[in-house]
Structures are given as C-alpha cells and as structure tokens.
Design a protein around this motif. Structure first.
Motif, PDB file in Angstrom:
ATOM      1  N   LEU A 185       0.792  -1.130  -0.120  1.00 32.05           N
ATOM      2  CA  LEU A 185       0.019  -0.040   0.031  1.00 32.05           C
ATOM      3  C   LEU A 185       1.053   1.168   0.070  1.00 32.05           C
ATOM      4  O   LEU A 185       0.532   2.327  -0.692  1.00 32.05           O
ATOM      5  CB  LEU A 185      -0.825   0.129   1.455  1.00 32.05           C
ATOM      6  CG  LEU A 185      -1.912  -1.021   1.227  1.00 32.05           C
ATOM      7  CD1 LEU A 185      -2.946  -1.113   2.584  1.00 32.05           C
ATOM      8  CD2 LEU A 185      -2.983  -1.100   0.000  1.00 32.05           C
ATOM      9  N   GLY A 186       1.925   1.175   0.630  1.00 30.37           N
ATOM     10  CA  GLY A 186       2.787   2.411   0.819  1.00 30.37           C
ATOM     11  C   GLY A 186       3.672   2.658  -0.651  1.00 30.37           C
ATOM     12  O   GLY A 186       3.407   3.617  -1.135  1.00 30.37           O
ATOM     13  N   ASP A 187       3.761   1.483  -1.284  1.00 34.55           N
ATOM     14  CA  ASP A 187       4.469   1.648  -2.645  1.00 34.55           C
ATOM     15  C   ASP A 187       3.268   2.238  -3.596  1.00 34.55           C
ATOM     16  O   ASP A 187       3.450   3.034  -4.553  1.00 34.55           O
ATOM     17  CB  ASP A 187       5.059   0.490  -3.358  1.00 34.55           C
ATOM     18  CG  ASP A 187       6.388   0.118  -2.680  1.00 34.55           C
ATOM     19  OD1 ASP A 187       7.060   1.181  -2.224  1.00 34.55           O
ATOM     20  OD2 ASP A 187       6.566  -0.990  -2.302  1.00 34.55           O
ATOM     21  N   LEU A 188       2.088   1.633  -3.374  1.00 31.57           N
ATOM     22  CA  LEU A 188       0.939   1.903  -4.431  1.00 31.57           C
ATOM     23  C   LEU A 188       0.573   3.503  -4.366  1.00 31.57           C
ATOM     24  O   LEU A 188       0.549   4.195  -5.155  1.00 31.57           O
ATOM     25  CB  LEU A 188      -0.479   1.372  -3.855  1.00 31.57           C
ATOM     26  CG  LEU A 188      -1.658   1.461  -4.676  1.00 31.57           C
ATOM     27  CD1 LEU A 188      -1.437   1.420  -6.181  1.00 31.57           C
ATOM     28  CD2 LEU A 188      -2.763   0.710  -4.347  1.00 31.57           C
ATOM     29  N   PHE A 189       0.523   3.883  -2.921  1.00 30.61           N
ATOM     30  CA  PHE A 189       0.135   5.439  -2.785  1.00 30.61           C
ATOM     31  C   PHE A 189       1.379   6.358  -3.080  1.00 30.61           C
ATOM     32  O   PHE A 189       1.252   7.530  -3.468  1.00 30.61           O
ATOM     33  CB  PHE A 189      -0.051   5.712  -1.172  1.00 30.61           C
ATOM     34  CG  PHE A 189      -1.460   5.418  -0.596  1.00 30.61           C
ATOM     35  CD1 PHE A 189      -2.532   6.040  -1.479  1.00 30.61           C
ATOM     36  CD2 PHE A 189      -1.665   4.398   0.074  1.00 30.61           C
ATOM     37  CE1 PHE A 189      -3.792   5.514  -1.097  1.00 30.61           C
ATOM     38  CE2 PHE A 189      -3.121   3.854   0.206  1.00 30.61           C
ATOM     39  CZ  PHE A 189      -4.029   4.569  -0.197  1.00 30.61           C
ATOM     40  N   ALA A 190       2.876   5.738  -3.012  1.00 30.89           N
ATOM     41  CA  ALA A 190       3.765   6.434  -3.294  1.00 30.89           C
ATOM     42  C   ALA A 190       3.783   6.609  -5.126  1.00 30.89           C
ATOM     43  O   ALA A 190       4.292   7.671  -5.716  1.00 30.89           O
ATOM     44  CB  ALA A 190       5.131   5.832  -3.252  1.00 30.89           C
ATOM     45  N   ALA A 191       3.219   5.685  -5.736  1.00 32.38           N
ATOM     46  CA  ALA A 191       3.062   5.738  -7.116  1.00 32.38           C
ATOM     47  C   ALA A 191       2.196   6.578  -7.396  1.00 32.38           C
ATOM     48  O   ALA A 191       2.436   7.368  -8.661  1.00 32.38           O
ATOM     49  CB  ALA A 191       2.700   4.267  -7.549  1.00 32.38           C
TER      50      ALA A 191
END
Length: 357
Positions: A185-191
C-alpha cells in the motif's frame, strides 16, 4: 403482517378521498422533483457558461445525469403514504425505502464525482502512460468500493439487519489486511503521488544518491531506471520518493565553473590582462552567458584563475562542445601571448656530501 391483511387494512381504514389525496401528493412530489431537477440543471449550466466555472459545470452534469427517477418515485410514494393510515410494518418499510433511496442517490452522485476525478486526472496530466492509467483506475475502483460498501451497510441496517457484528468483522479484517500489505500500500500510494505530482516522468534522467540513469517505467510497486552503464536499476516507489532526487531533464541551464593555472614567472601586466582575455573567449561562444573571471588564488603549482559561465541549454553534449572550444581558444591565446600554463613542479635541494677527511 401478511400482504392480504395489509391490503385489507389499507382499504378498510382509508376513504376514497384519502386515496385521491395520496395520488395527488404522489404526482405532485414526483413532478416537482423532476421539474426542480430540470430547472436546476438549466440554471447551473447557464451560470457555468456565463462564468466559465468548472464547479458549476460539474454540478449541472451531476444533477442531469446522476439524478435517478426511481429515487423520485420512492420518495413520492413515501410522501403519499403520509396521507393514508398505513399499518406500522408497512409504514416502517416505506420509511426505510425512502432512506435507502436517498443514500442511493448520494452514492450515484459520489460515483459521478469519482468518475469526474478520474477524467480530470487524465485531462490535466495529458496522455497517461499505461502504468499511470492503471494506478488512477485502481484508486478510483477502491473509492467506488468504499462508497458502495457504506451504502450497502446503510441498506442492510434499514431493512432490519444488525450490522454491528458485520462492521466489527470488517474492521478487524481491514486491519489485518492493512498490516499484511502495508509495504504494498505504501508503494501504491507513492506511485499515485509520483504520477500526480510528477517529480519525474518516463524518459527523465535522474540521480538518486550514487545511482543515475533514465527512467524507463513507473509501476504500481517499483520504478525501473536504465543506468549509464547499461544495467537496469529497480527501486521501490516509497524508497525512491523518500530519497533526494536530482532531475537533470528539468534543467534549464548549466552553471559551469573551471580553473586555469599559469606559471609564477608570468609578468604582472599579462596576469592583469588574463581576466579580460578569458571573458572575451567565453563571450565569443554561442548559447552561453558569461558570469565572471578572476585571479582566484595562489596555489602550490601556479597562479589560479577561476571562470564561471552558464550554458543556456541542459544538453550535456552541447556543454562539452562549448567547453572544448573554450579550452582550445585559451590554449591558442596563451601560446600567442607567451603565457605558460602552470605545471606541478617541485624544487628539491640536495645537501652536498662532506669532503673526505
């Protein structure tokens, strides 16, 4: 209460005039809501046209496309039932249907807002690459899922189902899922942040710490960079977003500072003339802006002059071409003026051997 009993109760306890009044109320409420929708849409559209307001245009579009006539009918039916003597169970069902209809209408408007946000993201960010489009669509899907889940819970509550245990179960399950996939989720929101804020895009040349290369792909979890040496570097979105990034593709001009050292044997008159000579050499080049040239310092190996100028383009090859022409012209002018470049020379004094006694 069984359906035949409900119908019998309605027919027994309500006169003809009450049925006529209920029918009039039904038609009046339904027609009034539909008329209010049409008038409101026209006025909002006219105001949006006059003021060029995106908000007014959005409100007119939502009112026109997302207002459901079935909702109007349910609300009109509930209003008509108030003129009749309705059994308690049926009255409660009609009241619950009206509440569900209102929440359904709200969900339709919310869904329209989500669709508008997706369309605006595509419009303002230009032609999104496939990875960016996937992220935007995924976020929109998650927003719709949350919206319709809330509507479903409201509907279940209004039909008499106890949702306390269901909400508690969903909360525990949500916490467990969030803990399990927190990195994803952290990587998704960073994307999502990278796509919307655009600190870099595909094709930009960036430097991250000791790594440098061209961005090849922005994915949901990772970003791929092709380094100058040919290998592919893979960063997680969150790690890259938390790093200091230098984007050379966004560079508008280059500041160049370099030094030239001449010999200590250079006469004073020639030393004093060197800054003007260096300025003339730099200013003779195209696509540059001269900043300064000074006798900077005394060094161990010679007298050091510092030159600073700007290349009015981010093109690295252009900068190297200009610097090469400057270096060649400095060499030619110094040679013509008899100015010697400094060399790292050391003088070593050797003590003579003692004479033999």
């Amino acid at each position: 209460m069984a359906l035949p009993n409900v119908l019998q109760s309605l027919l027994t306890h309500n006169t003809l005039w009450r049925w006529v009044l209920a029918a009039v109320i039904f038609v009046a409420v339904y027609a009034g809501l539909d008329l209010a929708k049409r008038i409101g849409q026209r006025r909002l559209a006219a105001q949006a046209e006059a003021t060029h307001s995106a908000g007014m245009r959005l409100a007119a579009d939502l009112l026109g496309r997302r207002s459901n006539r079935l909702v109007f009918a349910v609300l009109a039916l509930y209003a008509a039932s108030l003129a009749l003597e309705v059994p308690g169970s049926l009255a409660q069902a009609l009241r619950g249907a009206a509440v569900v209809a209102l929440f359904l209408q709200g969900a339709l408007l919310g869904n329209g807002l989500i669709q508008h946000g997706v369309s605006r993201a595509f419009a303002t960010q230009g032609q999104l690459d496939p990875e960016a489009a996937s992220v935007v669509s995924l976020v929109a899907l998650a927003a719709r899922l949350v919206l319709w889940t809330l509507v479903l819970l409201v509907v279940l509550r209004n039909v008499g189902i106890d949702i306390t245990a269901l909400v508690a179960g969903l909360g525990v399950a949500g916490i467990a899922v969030a803990l399990a996939v927190q990195n994803v989720l952290g990587d998704l929101f960073a994307a999502l942040s990278i796509i919307l804020d655009k600190p870099f895009v595909v094709g930009d040349f960036i430097v991250v710490g000791d790594y440098l290369g061209t961005v090849e792909r922005i994915g949901l979890k990772t970003i791929r960079i092709r380094s100058l040496w040919g290998e592919q570097l893979v960063f997680s979105n969150a790690d890259l977003l938390n790093s200091r990034i230098r984007n050379y593709k966004r560079m508008e001009q280059r500041r160049i500072a370099f030094t030239v050292a001449v010999s200590y044997e250079t006469p004073y008159e020639k030393l004093a003339a060197i800054p003007a000579m260096l300025r003339e050499i730099v200013e003779s080049q195209q696509s540059v802006r001269f900043d300064r040239a000074h006798f900077a310092r005394y060094a161990d190996h010679g007298l050091v002059f510092e030159i600073v100028y700007y290349v009015l383009s981010p093109d690295y090859t252009l900068y190297m071409d200009i610097q090469q022409r400057i270096n060649l012209e400095i060499h030619r002018r110094f040679q013509a003026e008899g100015i010697r470049f400094a060399l790292p020379v050391r003088t070593v004094y050797l003590a003579g051997e003692r004479a033999a006694s």
